[in-house]
Design a protein around this motif. Sequence first.
Motif, mmCIF file in Angstrom:
data_model
loop_
_atom_site.group_PDB
_atom_site.id
_atom_site.type_symbol
_atom_site.label_atom_id
_atom_site.label_comp_id
_atom_site.label_asym_id
_atom_site.label_seq_id
_atom_site.Cartn_x
_atom_site.Cartn_y
_atom_site.Cartn_z
ATOM 1 N N ASP A 7 0.784 -1.250 0.000
ATOM 2 C CA ASP A 7 0.000 0.000 0.000
ATOM 3 C C ASP A 7 0.809 1.289 0.000
ATOM 4 O O ASP A 7 0.401 2.255 0.636
ATOM 5 C CB ASP A 7 -0.897 0.084 1.259
ATOM 6 N N ARG A 8 1.964 1.332 -0.641
ATOM 7 C CA ARG A 8 2.734 2.587 -0.562
ATOM 8 C C ARG A 8 2.297 3.617 -1.606
ATOM 9 O O ARG A 8 1.937 3.279 -2.722
ATOM 10 C CB ARG A 8 4.236 2.308 -0.776
ATOM 11 N N SER A 9 2.352 4.868 -1.209
ATOM 12 C CA SER A 9 2.289 5.973 -2.153
ATOM 13 C C SER A 9 3.683 6.590 -2.159
ATOM 14 O O SER A 9 4.498 6.290 -1.287
ATOM 15 C CB SER A 9 1.288 7.032 -1.695
ATOM 16 N N VAL A 10 3.937 7.465 -3.112
ATOM 17 C CA VAL A 10 5.272 8.051 -3.196
ATOM 18 C C VAL A 10 5.162 9.563 -3.356
ATOM 19 O O VAL A 10 4.350 10.058 -4.133
ATOM 20 C CB VAL A 10 6.057 7.459 -4.391
ATOM 21 N N ALA A 11 5.968 10.294 -2.571
ATOM 22 C CA ALA A 11 6.088 11.748 -2.752
ATOM 23 C C ALA A 11 7.574 12.061 -2.721
ATOM 24 O O ALA A 11 8.224 11.822 -1.708
ATOM 25 C CB ALA A 11 5.360 12.494 -1.640
ATOM 26 N N ALA A 15 8.530 6.885 0.215
ATOM 27 C CA ALA A 15 7.380 5.992 0.091
ATOM 28 C C ALA A 15 6.650 6.024 1.428
ATOM 29 O O ALA A 15 7.284 6.092 2.482
ATOM 30 C CB ALA A 15 7.838 4.586 -0.230
ATOM 31 N N TYR A 16 5.332 6.008 1.405
ATOM 32 C CA TYR A 16 4.584 6.105 2.654
ATOM 33 C C TYR A 16 3.236 5.412 2.516
ATOM 34 O O TYR A 16 2.704 5.254 1.419
ATOM 35 C CB TYR A 16 4.388 7.580 3.051
ATOM 36 N N ILE A 17 2.717 5.016 3.657
ATOM 37 C CA ILE A 17 1.356 4.489 3.720
ATOM 38 C C ILE A 17 0.458 5.658 4.116
ATOM 39 O O ILE A 17 0.806 6.439 4.995
ATOM 40 C CB ILE A 17 1.269 3.379 4.794
ATOM 41 N N ASP A 18 -0.677 5.778 3.476
ATOM 42 C CA ASP A 18 -1.583 6.913 3.706
ATOM 43 C C ASP A 18 -2.987 6.345 3.848
ATOM 44 O O ASP A 18 -3.557 5.861 2.881
ATOM 45 C CB ASP A 18 -1.482 7.857 2.496
ATOM 46 N N LYS A 19 -3.522 6.374 5.063
ATOM 47 C CA LYS A 19 -4.828 5.737 5.295
ATOM 48 C C LYS A 19 -5.704 6.587 6.188
ATOM 49 O O LYS A 19 -5.221 7.188 7.138
ATOM 50 C CB LYS A 19 -4.620 4.395 6.021
ATOM 51 N N ILE A 52 -0.277 8.683 8.276
ATOM 52 C CA ILE A 52 0.783 8.614 7.267
ATOM 53 C C ILE A 52 1.986 7.971 7.928
ATOM 54 O O ILE A 52 2.546 8.533 8.869
ATOM 55 C CB ILE A 52 1.143 10.026 6.771
ATOM 56 N N LEU A 85 2.111 16.868 0.557
ATOM 57 C CA LEU A 85 0.711 16.468 0.707
ATOM 58 C C LEU A 85 -0.169 17.629 1.161
ATOM 59 O O LEU A 85 -1.362 17.458 1.401
ATOM 60 C CB LEU A 85 0.604 15.316 1.714
#
Length: 568
Positions: A7-11, A15-19, A52, A85
């Motif tokens: 479930d990673r997103s990238v900025a 890389a991070y989990i955002d829920k 995050i 973000l």
Amino acid sequence: VTPTMSDRSVAGDTAYIDKGQGETIIFIHGVGLNADAWGPQIAAFSKTHRVIAIDMLGHGGSGGAPEGVTLDHYVQQVADVMAALGINTANIVGHSMGGLVAIGFALAHPGQTLRLAVLNSVYQRTDEKRAAVMARAAEIATSGTVGDIEAPLERWFGPRAEQTGIAHDVRRWLSQVSPKGYATAYQVFAASDSVFAGKLGALKMPCLFATGSDDPNSTPEMANAMARETRRGRSLVLAGERHMMNLTNPEAINVALQDLFREQVIDVKDLRKAFGTFMTGVTVVTTRDNDGQLRGFTANSFSSVSLDPPLLLVCISKAAASCDAFAKGPGFAVNILSEGQKDVSGSFASKRADKFADVNWRASPLGHPLLEGSVAWFDCANHKVVDAGDHLILIGEVKSYGHNDSSPLGYARGGYFTLGLEQSAVNAASQAGRAEVGAILECDNKLLVFPSGDKLELPHVGFGQEPATTSELLAFLKARGISASLGFLYAVYENNAARTQSIYYRGEAELPGDATLLDFDALPWERFRDDATRSMLKRYSVERLQGRYKIYSGDHVSGDVRDVGDAT
Ligand SMILES: Cc1cc2nc3c(=O)[nH]c(=O)nc-3n(C[C@H](O)[C@H](O)[C@H](O)COP(=O)(O)O)c2cc1C
């Protein structure tokens, strides 16, 4: 992003989990781990918050750390993710080395840190512990590998290592981390236990410092010391827990975090507004300094304290230029300003050097300046000075005093108000004879009116030979089954042609009795008695939405609107 990273997103590099949604919580893991190490916290808090969890530089799916990396780079990584973000403020939670990053972030960006939680982190290691961790760092650096994974597992889980699936996860994370990323972060972790020594006092947000009683390297003493040094910090030591307690005892950690997230964040500007709802008078406090120079400042923090002995107090900011003169001098005088002295208040609230130039004053018996035109004065000997945060409380013993009949100046919500208006309106009305006293009453957020033919009337009494009074108005309402309380005077206007005076209060009615209630959104303007009533009600329907009210005074076509609301 590696396939094992769920479930990673990238900025940028991160890389991070955002829920989840809501107030943000940023989770920062420790050396060798990745965002998945916050599994139980992500599951729990994503129900109520935006969670995050980042992969630290050189870990998980994030890019590598630059050459010569320092703790500041990891702190900057957090700031960069938030900026990318569009997140302005967040709760910051760090574990172990992530705890150091969290502290670094909170110190560098206090305005963006709502609350801070530091789990199993280090603070001012003993020489012995420092030597051990440095040796491990050197070993990792020379071997160029993560090395013996079982050693940290043994330290973190003890004999429980084999029993838990958690240890299995952690073993997998450690075996997957990039050796370079691990070595780099470990060097920083080993060298950074004292970078915040003596600096934690600057942390003013609610803080939690937690560790396990059996964590040999992030000790209870360290957590306690950190909590002691912060303004709103507390420590938590979980009995029997070791280094990975957010995984081994997530229930306890989640409860502690939940408690922290419930603590109110104090926004100084907003607190000032809340304090400002307390209506006060205005004083100018005066003295002579050591060199005989006249000193004075405007203060509304005045309070009477004791009758026997006669004591009063006033609070002076430690930032005031005259603070020393008041704190160390033998005494001071308090001048209670009258409604004609708004300018005096403004001038003594300024940084002007010649505050006394435009006022007439005389010396009090103790030699302190008494301002002409004040409604009362108190000449005081310094009784006690109490240190209180960013202010000093000056307690004075009243040696002599005086007062007169003029009207005092009022202050609320950052603006001045006067009682004189109300008094003069009522006086004028009683002299004019033909006066009405009425009210804009709200009941269930609706306007209370009486239909009369096709017209609508606001509740009112008067226009007879005798002056109308508020008691008559209340009696009139009661007779119609309406129980009401009147608040402030809202409008005073004169109808010059008819030589009548209208005095309107605002208030609340509990029961509507036989009256009609109308929505403010849909008032049938044409049915009200006259333009004066219409314009008063129009102003009221706007101001009620803002919760601020002004007093209108004038005649029925034009007049003055005086602010009793927030002037800032
Ligand atoms: C209505 C009003 C009330 C104030 N109350 C206080 C107060 O209670 N204590 C205080 O230290 N400053 C108070 N101030 C601010 C001081 O008057 C202001 O900081 C002033 O510049 C201090 O003077 P000095 O720095 O020359 O000593 C108030 C200002 C206003 C306008």
